[in-house]
Write an enzyme that holds these catalytic residues in place. Structure first.
Site: not given
Length: 246
Positions: A141, A155
């Site tokens: 990501s 995350y």
């Protein structure tokens, strides 16, 4: 299109969104593709049917990414079906967002299990069944490099781990000409993060290109990294994020 004829691929989390796009793209490029899914057999079968209708080959394997024994078994099943695994795409992932003071231990463990531990497990088992010259591709990501809002620390931690793992693996596997790379998407229009969803206005304000990405665009980058022209790219984390981290 990359020529992947004769190649065997495994994509984790391939029944929907980015994963499904990757499965279909690799199959259209000529690879035989196995993919895992956790809880949606109808969706998984739909992906298989779409690949077969287009003249490709795909099989779906049920394996929850939180269950490391199931992940390992899925890799073994794919290797047995195809005789090898040339391409591994670690796509399965989750995003749990919450302030760090309120982040539950259960969500922390689940985030690590899916986003980090299952990547280790799938990779370890895959390289045992991977010929020299194979490809390992993680779907990370852009948040590994930029987390511009509160609540995303865990995350970001997990996706940052993928970037570091990629560099170490590139060294571990370089002598076998196995490349290892990490694709870092920005906001992509999927059912989990739709371009018309509640976060869209915030996301668009952070992008240089004022639109969400498309799953097929991520799949195209996977196809390139899986193909013969990308044989000199390894240990890289590659942004495909519309300028989110610019």
């Amino acid at each position: 299109m990359a020529n992947l004829s004769g190649r065997a691929a495994l994509v984790t989390g391939g029944s929907r969104g980015i994963g499904a796009a990757i499965v279909k793209r690799l199959a259209s490029d000529g690879a035989q593709v196995a993919f895992t899914y956790s809880a949606s057999p109808d969706q998984a079968q739909q992906v298989v049917d779409q690949v077969q209708k287009a003249g490709g080959k795909a099989i779906a394997i049920k394996a929850d990414a939180t269950d490391q024994a199931a992940v390992r078994s899925a890799v073994q099943q794919a290797a047995k079906e195809f005789g090898k695994i040339d391409i591994l795409v670690n796509n399965a992932g989750i995003a749990v967002l919450a302030p760090i003071a309120d982040f539950s231990e259960a969500d922390f463990e689940r985030s690590l299990s899916v986003n980090v531990r299952s990547v280790f497990t799938a990779t370890q088992e895959a390289v045992r069944n991977m010929p020299d010259g194979g490809r390992i591709i993680h779907i990370g990501s852009t948040n590994a490099e930029r987390m511009p809002f509160a609540g995303g620390s865990v995350y970001a931690l997990t996706k940052g781990a993928l970037a570091s793992f990629t560099q170490g693996l590139a060294r571990d596997l370089g002598s076998r000409s196995i490349t290892v790379n990490n694709i870092q998407p920005g906001p992509v229009d999927t059912d989990l993060n739709p371009a018309s969803g509640p976060f869209a206005e915030t996301m668009l304000s952070l992008l240089a290109l004022k639109r969400y990405g498309h799953a097929d665009e991520i799949a195209g980058m996977v196809s390139y990294l899986a193909g013969p022209e990308a044989g000199y790219i390894t240990g890289a984390s590659l942004l495909i994020d519309g300028g989110f981290a610019a």
